[in-house]
Design a protein around this motif. Structure first.
Motif, PDB file in Angstrom:
ATOM      1  N   PHE A  40     -12.469 -24.457  54.393  1.00  0.00           N
ATOM      2  CA  PHE A  40     -13.200 -24.768  53.123  1.00  0.00           C
ATOM      3  C   PHE A  40     -14.505 -24.794  52.914  1.00  0.00           C
ATOM      4  O   PHE A  40     -15.000 -25.006  52.031  1.00  0.00           O
ATOM      5  CB  PHE A  40     -12.459 -26.152  52.962  1.00  0.00           C
ATOM      6  CG  PHE A  40     -10.957 -26.438  52.878  1.00  0.00           C
ATOM      7  CD1 PHE A  40     -10.233 -26.146  51.859  1.00  0.00           C
ATOM      8  CD2 PHE A  40     -10.426 -27.139  54.125  1.00  0.00           C
ATOM      9  CE1 PHE A  40      -8.815 -26.357  51.865  1.00  0.00           C
ATOM     10  CE2 PHE A  40      -8.840 -27.437  53.976  1.00  0.00           C
ATOM     11  CZ  PHE A  40      -8.318 -27.093  53.037  1.00  0.00           C
ATOM     12  N   GLY A  41     -15.194 -24.332  53.913  1.00  0.00           N
ATOM     13  CA  GLY A  41     -16.623 -24.124  53.937  1.00  0.00           C
ATOM     14  C   GLY A  41     -16.960 -22.654  53.933  1.00  0.00           C
ATOM     15  O   GLY A  41     -17.302 -22.158  52.910  1.00  0.00           O
ATOM     16  N   GLU A  42     -16.748 -22.183  55.145  1.00  0.00           N
ATOM     17  CA  GLU A  42     -17.130 -20.512  55.127  1.00  0.00           C
ATOM     18  C   GLU A  42     -16.304 -19.820  54.082  1.00  0.00           C
ATOM     19  O   GLU A  42     -17.094 -18.930  53.382  1.00  0.00           O
ATOM     20  CB  GLU A  42     -16.852 -20.262  56.644  1.00  0.00           C
ATOM     21  CG  GLU A  42     -17.870 -20.774  57.669  1.00  0.00           C
ATOM     22  CD  GLU A  42     -19.380 -20.300  57.593  1.00  0.00           C
ATOM     23  OE1 GLU A  42     -19.545 -19.202  57.122  1.00  0.00           O
ATOM     24  OE2 GLU A  42     -19.946 -21.310  57.830  1.00  0.00           O
ATOM     25  N   ILE A  43     -15.216 -19.937  54.207  1.00  0.00           N
ATOM     26  CA  ILE A  43     -14.387 -19.003  53.320  1.00  0.00           C
ATOM     27  C   ILE A  43     -14.775 -19.339  51.913  1.00  0.00           C
ATOM     28  O   ILE A  43     -14.772 -18.537  51.127  1.00  0.00           O
ATOM     29  CB  ILE A  43     -12.949 -19.076  53.748  1.00  0.00           C
ATOM     30  CG1 ILE A  43     -12.625 -18.440  55.109  1.00  0.00           C
ATOM     31  CG2 ILE A  43     -12.012 -18.152  52.589  1.00  0.00           C
ATOM     32  CD1 ILE A  43     -13.019 -16.948  55.388  1.00  0.00           C
ATOM     33  N   ALA A  44     -14.467 -20.519  51.413  1.00  0.00           N
ATOM     34  CA  ALA A  44     -14.416 -20.929  50.115  1.00  0.00           C
ATOM     35  C   ALA A  44     -16.015 -20.780  49.438  1.00  0.00           C
ATOM     36  O   ALA A  44     -16.120 -20.272  48.305  1.00  0.00           O
ATOM     37  CB  ALA A  44     -14.264 -22.365  49.888  1.00  0.00           C
ATOM     38  N   SER A  45     -17.094 -21.000  50.442  1.00  0.00           N
ATOM     39  CA  SER A  45     -18.480 -20.805  49.980  1.00  0.00           C
ATOM     40  C   SER A  45     -18.933 -19.188  49.474  1.00  0.00           C
ATOM     41  O   SER A  45     -19.594 -19.209  48.571  1.00  0.00           O
ATOM     42  CB  SER A  45     -19.429 -21.277  50.674  1.00  0.00           C
ATOM     43  OG  SER A  45     -19.511 -20.437  51.790  1.00  0.00           O
ATOM     44  N   GLY A  46     -18.110 -18.427  49.999  1.00  0.00           N
ATOM     45  CA  GLY A  46     -18.664 -16.988  49.619  1.00  0.00           C
ATOM     46  C   GLY A  46     -17.553 -16.226  48.951  1.00  0.00           C
ATOM     47  O   GLY A  46     -17.431 -15.118  49.053  1.00  0.00           O
ATOM     48  N   ALA A  47     -16.416 -17.002  48.410  1.00  0.00           N
ATOM     49  CA  ALA A  47     -15.135 -16.574  48.099  1.00  0.00           C
ATOM     50  C   ALA A  47     -15.296 -15.785  46.507  1.00  0.00           C
ATOM     51  O   ALA A  47     -15.946 -16.394  45.862  1.00  0.00           O
ATOM     52  CB  ALA A  47     -14.204 -17.345  48.108  1.00  0.00           C
ATOM     53  N   ALA A  48     -15.039 -14.630  46.227  1.00  0.00           N
ATOM     54  CA  ALA A  48     -15.047 -13.948  45.154  1.00  0.00           C
ATOM     55  C   ALA A  48     -13.761 -14.513  44.608  1.00  0.00           C
ATOM     56  O   ALA A  48     -13.526 -13.891  43.247  1.00  0.00           O
ATOM     57  CB  ALA A  48     -15.084 -12.565  45.441  1.00  0.00           C
ATOM     58  N   LEU A  49     -12.675 -15.009  44.947  1.00  0.00           N
ATOM     59  CA  LEU A  49     -11.293 -15.288  44.653  1.00  0.00           C
ATOM     60  C   LEU A  49     -11.624 -16.737  43.954  1.00  0.00           C
ATOM     61  O   LEU A  49     -12.001 -17.449  44.283  1.00  0.00           O
ATOM     62  CB  LEU A  49     -10.415 -15.496  45.585  1.00  0.00           C
ATOM     63  CG  LEU A  49     -10.125 -14.027  46.436  1.00  0.00           C
ATOM     64  CD1 LEU A  49      -8.760 -14.135  47.400  1.00  0.00           C
ATOM     65  CD2 LEU A  49      -9.689 -13.164  45.281  1.00  0.00           C
ATOM     66  N   THR A  50     -10.650 -16.667  42.854  1.00  0.00           N
ATOM     67  CA  THR A  50     -10.729 -18.141  42.189  1.00  0.00           C
ATOM     68  C   THR A  50      -9.618 -18.946  43.155  1.00  0.00           C
ATOM     69  O   THR A  50      -9.245 -18.492  43.998  1.00  0.00           O
ATOM     70  CB  THR A  50      -9.861 -18.132  40.983  1.00  0.00           C
ATOM     71  OG1 THR A  50      -8.421 -17.442  41.113  1.00  0.00           O
ATOM     72  CG2 THR A  50     -10.635 -17.267  39.904  1.00  0.00           C
ATOM     73  N   ALA A  51      -9.897 -20.365  42.925  1.00  0.00           N
ATOM     74  CA  ALA A  51      -8.790 -21.337  43.640  1.00  0.00           C
ATOM     75  C   ALA A  51      -7.475 -20.893  43.438  1.00  0.00           C
ATOM     76  O   ALA A  51      -6.631 -20.965  44.493  1.00  0.00           O
ATOM     77  CB  ALA A  51      -9.213 -22.628  43.180  1.00  0.00           C
TER      78      ALA A  51
END
Length: 127
Positions: A40-51
């Motif tokens: 929820f931190g590393e992956i989500a913070s740099g994600a180009a994908l929507t939720a």
């Protein structure tokens, strides 16, 4: 905002309050903190994908691995985020030629259980 706080907020948005206990956060807080900060931190913070796209990809992977209890929690998160049950079902249908019909049928059994508990009438309409 610190990444740990952002991870905690995102986790609560997706899963509410029950995920920490479900995922063993009470019994093994150190491992859970590593998971939470990464997922929820590393992956989500740099994600180009929507939720919604992250839910779809994760749902396919959990179904492929046969992680049905985690998949059920993710389905709840998808519905909480406003995703349509038919979209979630279609993700599982799409997995059929790649992971096999028996595994998808098992995943759908669990998905339908979640849909029913959420008050969604079955069978779902065809696309």
């Amino acid at each position: 905002m610190k990444r740990e706080h952002a991870a905690e907020r995102l986790e609560k948005k997706w899963f509410g309050k029950g995920f920490r206990a479900f995922a063993g956060g009470e019994q093994d807080p150190e491992l859970y903190a590593m998971f939470e900060n990464w997922a929820f931190g590393e992956i989500a913070s740099g994600a180009a994908l929507t939720a919604e796209e992250r839910v779809q990809v994760t749902l396919a992977v959990l179904a492929a691995q046969g992680c049905y209890s985690h998949m059920q929690m993710l389905l709840q998160a998808g519905l909480r985020l406003g995703m349509q049950a038919v979209t979630l079902r279609e993700v599982l249908y799409h997995c059929s030629p790649y992971i096999g019909f028996p595994r998808v049928m098992e995943a759908l059994w669990h998905a339908n259980k979640e849909f029913e508990e959420a008050g969604i009438a079955l069978p779902l309409e065809p696309c």
